[in-house]
Scaffold this motif. Sequence first.
Motif, PDB file in Angstrom:
ATOM      1  N   ASP A 103       0.806  -1.220   0.000  1.00  0.00           N
ATOM      2  CA  ASP A 103       0.000   0.000   0.000  1.00  0.00           C
ATOM      3  C   ASP A 103       0.838   1.268   0.000  1.00  0.00           C
ATOM      4  OD1 ASP A 103      -2.279  -1.481  -0.020  1.00  0.00           O
ATOM      5  OD2 ASP A 103      -2.376  -1.622   2.174  1.00  0.00           O
ATOM      6  N   ALA A 104       2.152   1.130   0.039  1.00  0.00           N
ATOM      7  CA  ALA A 104       2.984   2.329   0.125  1.00  0.00           C
ATOM      8  C   ALA A 104       2.814   3.176  -1.135  1.00  0.00           C
ATOM      9  CB  ALA A 104       4.438   1.929   0.296  1.00  0.00           C
ATOM     10  N   ILE A 105       2.630   4.472  -0.919  1.00  0.00           N
ATOM     11  CA  ILE A 105       2.441   5.380  -2.051  1.00  0.00           C
ATOM     12  C   ILE A 105       3.571   6.398  -2.065  1.00  0.00           C
ATOM     13  CG2 ILE A 105       0.963   7.223  -2.984  1.00  0.00           C
ATOM     14  CD1 ILE A 105      -1.443   5.788  -1.804  1.00  0.00           C
ATOM     15  N   THR A 106       4.106   6.643  -3.245  1.00  0.00           N
ATOM     16  CA  THR A 106       5.074   7.725  -3.414  1.00  0.00           C
ATOM     17  C   THR A 106       4.451   8.790  -4.308  1.00  0.00           C
ATOM     18  OG1 THR A 106       6.961   6.251  -3.175  1.00  0.00           O
ATOM     19  CG2 THR A 106       7.378   8.335  -4.260  1.00  0.00           C
ATOM     20  N   MET A 107       4.481  10.014  -3.812  1.00  0.00           N
ATOM     21  CA  MET A 107       3.929  11.137  -4.582  1.00  0.00           C
ATOM     22  C   MET A 107       5.067  12.073  -4.992  1.00  0.00           C
ATOM     23  SD  MET A 107       1.461  14.258  -3.267  1.00  0.00           S
ATOM     24  CE  MET A 107      -0.107  13.430  -3.347  1.00  0.00           C
ATOM     25  N   GLY A 108       5.080  12.435  -6.260  1.00  0.00           N
ATOM     26  CA  GLY A 108       5.983  13.491  -6.709  1.00  0.00           C
ATOM     27  C   GLY A 108       5.199  14.787  -6.700  1.00  0.00           C
ATOM     28  N   PHE A 109       5.688  15.788  -5.991  1.00  0.00           N
ATOM     29  CA  PHE A 109       4.957  17.055  -5.903  1.00  0.00           C
ATOM     30  C   PHE A 109       5.831  18.186  -6.412  1.00  0.00           C
ATOM     31  CE2 PHE A 109       3.469  20.940  -3.883  1.00  0.00           C
ATOM     32  CZ  PHE A 109       2.097  20.844  -4.045  1.00  0.00           C
ATOM     33  N   SER A 110       5.371  18.881  -7.449  1.00  0.00           N
ATOM     34  CA  SER A 110       6.118  20.017  -7.969  1.00  0.00           C
ATOM     35  C   SER A 110       5.448  21.311  -7.533  1.00  0.00           C
ATOM     36  CB  SER A 110       6.202  19.936  -9.496  1.00  0.00           C
ATOM     37  OG  SER A 110       6.689  21.162  -9.996  1.00  0.00           O
ATOM     38  N   GLN A 111       6.118  22.000  -6.627  1.00  0.00           N
ATOM     39  CA  GLN A 111       5.581  23.254  -6.073  1.00  0.00           C
ATOM     40  C   GLN A 111       6.011  24.440  -6.938  1.00  0.00           C
ATOM     41  OE1 GLN A 111       3.425  24.995  -4.749  1.00  0.00           O
ATOM     42  NE2 GLN A 111       3.578  24.603  -2.555  1.00  0.00           N
ATOM     43  N   VAL A 112       5.200  25.484  -6.941  1.00  0.00           N
ATOM     44  CA  VAL A 112       5.513  26.696  -7.709  1.00  0.00           C
ATOM     45  C   VAL A 112       6.835  27.316  -7.255  1.00  0.00           C
ATOM     46  CG1 VAL A 112       4.816  29.100  -8.075  1.00  0.00           C
ATOM     47  CG2 VAL A 112       3.103  27.284  -8.193  1.00  0.00           C
ATOM     48  N   GLY A 113       6.973  27.514  -5.956  1.00  0.00           N
ATOM     49  CA  GLY A 113       8.154  28.197  -5.425  1.00  0.00           C
ATOM     50  C   GLY A 113       7.949  28.511  -3.960  1.00  0.00           C
ATOM     51  N   ALA A 114       8.505  29.641  -3.534  1.00  0.00           N
ATOM     52  CA  ALA A 114       8.331  30.080  -2.143  1.00  0.00           C
ATOM     53  C   ALA A 114       8.100  31.582  -2.162  1.00  0.00           C
ATOM     54  CB  ALA A 114       9.565  29.715  -1.336  1.00  0.00           C
ATOM     55  N   GLU A 115       7.232  32.024  -3.115  1.00  0.00           N
ATOM     56  CA  GLU A 115       7.094  33.448  -3.389  1.00  0.00           C
ATOM     57  C   GLU A 115       6.278  34.227  -2.363  1.00  0.00           C
ATOM     58  OE1 GLU A 115       5.572  30.981  -4.910  1.00  0.00           O
ATOM     59  OE2 GLU A 115       3.479  31.496  -5.211  1.00  0.00           O
ATOM     60  N   SER A 116       5.490  33.532  -1.559  1.00  0.00           N
ATOM     61  CA  SER A 116       4.568  34.262  -0.679  1.00  0.00           C
ATOM     62  C   SER A 116       4.299  33.494   0.605  1.00  0.00           C
ATOM     63  CB  SER A 116       3.235  34.449  -1.415  1.00  0.00           C
ATOM     64  OG  SER A 116       2.638  33.177  -1.656  1.00  0.00           O
ATOM     65  N   GLY A 117       3.682  34.184   1.561  1.00  0.00           N
ATOM     66  CA  GLY A 117       3.286  33.528   2.806  1.00  0.00           C
ATOM     67  C   GLY A 117       2.311  32.401   2.535  1.00  0.00           C
ATOM     68  N   TRP A 118       1.445  32.603   1.551  1.00  0.00           N
ATOM     69  CA  TRP A 118       0.483  31.575   1.161  1.00  0.00           C
ATOM     70  C   TRP A 118       1.214  30.312   0.738  1.00  0.00           C
ATOM     71  CZ3 TRP A 118      -0.909  28.132  -2.491  1.00  0.00           C
ATOM     72  CH2 TRP A 118      -2.237  27.708  -2.540  1.00  0.00           C
ATOM     73  N   ARG A 119       2.238  30.492  -0.079  1.00  0.00           N
ATOM     74  CA  ARG A 119       2.956  29.340  -0.640  1.00  0.00           C
ATOM     75  C   ARG A 119       3.672  28.566   0.477  1.00  0.00           C
ATOM     76  NH1 ARG A 119       1.292  27.186  -4.717  1.00  0.00           N
ATOM     77  NH2 ARG A 119       1.056  29.242  -5.624  1.00  0.00           N
ATOM     78  N   THR A 120       4.264  29.314   1.415  1.00  0.00           N
ATOM     79  CA  THR A 120       4.960  28.668   2.522  1.00  0.00           C
ATOM     80  C   THR A 120       3.979  27.817   3.328  1.00  0.00           C
ATOM     81  OG1 THR A 120       6.332  30.626   2.612  1.00  0.00           O
ATOM     82  CG2 THR A 120       6.486  29.154   4.490  1.00  0.00           C
ATOM     83  N   ALA A 121       2.790  28.367   3.580  1.00  0.00           N
ATOM     84  CA  ALA A 121       1.777  27.631   4.339  1.00  0.00           C
ATOM     85  C   ALA A 121       1.291  26.417   3.550  1.00  0.00           C
ATOM     86  CB  ALA A 121       0.605  28.556   4.665  1.00  0.00           C
ATOM     87  N   ASN A 122       1.201  26.556   2.242  1.00  0.00           N
ATOM     88  CA  ASN A 122       0.750  25.472   1.374  1.00  0.00           C
ATOM     89  C   ASN A 122       1.765  24.320   1.377  1.00  0.00           C
ATOM     90  OD1 ASN A 122       0.778  24.618  -1.957  1.00  0.00           O
ATOM     91  ND2 ASN A 122      -1.128  24.423  -0.826  1.00  0.00           N
ATOM     92  N   THR A 123       3.044  24.680   1.268  1.00  0.00           N
ATOM     93  CA  THR A 123       4.108  23.664   1.282  1.00  0.00           C
ATOM     94  C   THR A 123       4.084  22.887   2.598  1.00  0.00           C
ATOM     95  OG1 THR A 123       5.516  24.874  -0.251  1.00  0.00           O
ATOM     96  CG2 THR A 123       6.640  23.395   1.272  1.00  0.00           C
ATOM     97  N   LYS A 124       3.935  23.632   3.694  1.00  0.00           N
ATOM     98  CA  LYS A 124       3.894  22.996   5.017  1.00  0.00           C
ATOM     99  C   LYS A 124       2.699  22.041   5.106  1.00  0.00           C
ATOM    100  CE  LYS A 124       4.297  24.415   9.834  1.00  0.00           C
ATOM    101  NZ  LYS A 124       3.116  24.797  10.579  1.00  0.00           N
TER     102      LYS A 124
END
Length: 333
Positions: A42-63
């Motif tokens: 059942d182990a799943i590996t996800m590849g996640f490509s994030q936009v960047g770290a341009e804003s407070g929103w993005r930092t919270a999203n990454t977390k």
Amino acid sequence: MLKRISALVLAGLTAMAVAACGSGGGGGVSGSDGGGSGGGDDAITMGFSQVGAESGWRTANTKSVQESAAKAGITLKFSDAQQKQENQIKAIRSFIQQRVDVIAFSPVVESGWDTVLKEAQNAKIPVILTDRAVDSKDTSLYKSFLGSDFIEEGKKAGQWLVEEYKDATDTVNIVELQGTTGSAPANDRKEGFAQVIAAEPKFKVIASQTGDFTRAKGKEVMEAFLKSNPDIDVLYAHNDDMGLGAIEAIEGAGKVPGEDIKIITVDAVKDGMQALADGKINYIVECSPLLGPQLMDLAKKVVKGEQVPARVVTEETTFTQEQAKEVLSTRQY
Ligand code: GYE
């Protein structure tokens, strides 16, 4: 299960022998076992490509994505594209080559994804869009799109303005700080806002330019706006960070943000909410970055081959200055 294994074997056969790049997740897949993450069934590996770290929103999203993956027992290969589409395409190709079980990404811009999405489809790796949309005509290229309704957010910003200036008869001069050029939130927040204010000719957008969703650019562009337009009544910024940068520019020009120039932003991250509570911003349309838990649920389902909704819209609200004062202390991000 069988289906998944054969999909992975096929993915392995079709993967190109190019060096992995753009993945901050550290590889880890041997490339010869055909078993994806190499863990239990059942182990799943996800590849996640994030936009960047341009804003407070993005930092919270990454977390949110990282914490939710850990909680769900999903192995995350995380890659930061630094706001560049070419980096995202490289990361996605690397995920295909590593034969992850599922790819999720937040596309920096809307256009230009068909080729790489087709590659993922050919490798039988399901793709989930998070946060931002693509404009691909072929919607079979991804399983689901999880994120906000940005047109609705733009409309909410416009509706506040219409109400705020309902008794005004003079022209209301608006400047707009747009998000990243070509991105779904920039396109849609502009459009939703324009639709609503078009009903009243007194509203005039006198300048509109990108600030790339960053504080530094927001400040720089607002400084230029202030120099060329002495009579600005309202700033509409497509996110809090640009609004916060613009506040510095407005104060630097000897004006009072929130009074001399009314400010509407989108996101409602903590720094934005603080400025709203302090009276420097007048209204914030919320856009939730906490997409991680829903993304992991969707990922588990698509890996199992279950049906998922093609579109999952995030629930959001709006905040006035009074409301910001009430919720500030409990704001998570
Ligand atoms: O509003 C902005 C970020 O795509 C919704 O991207 C997201 C936007 C968000 O940089 O702050």
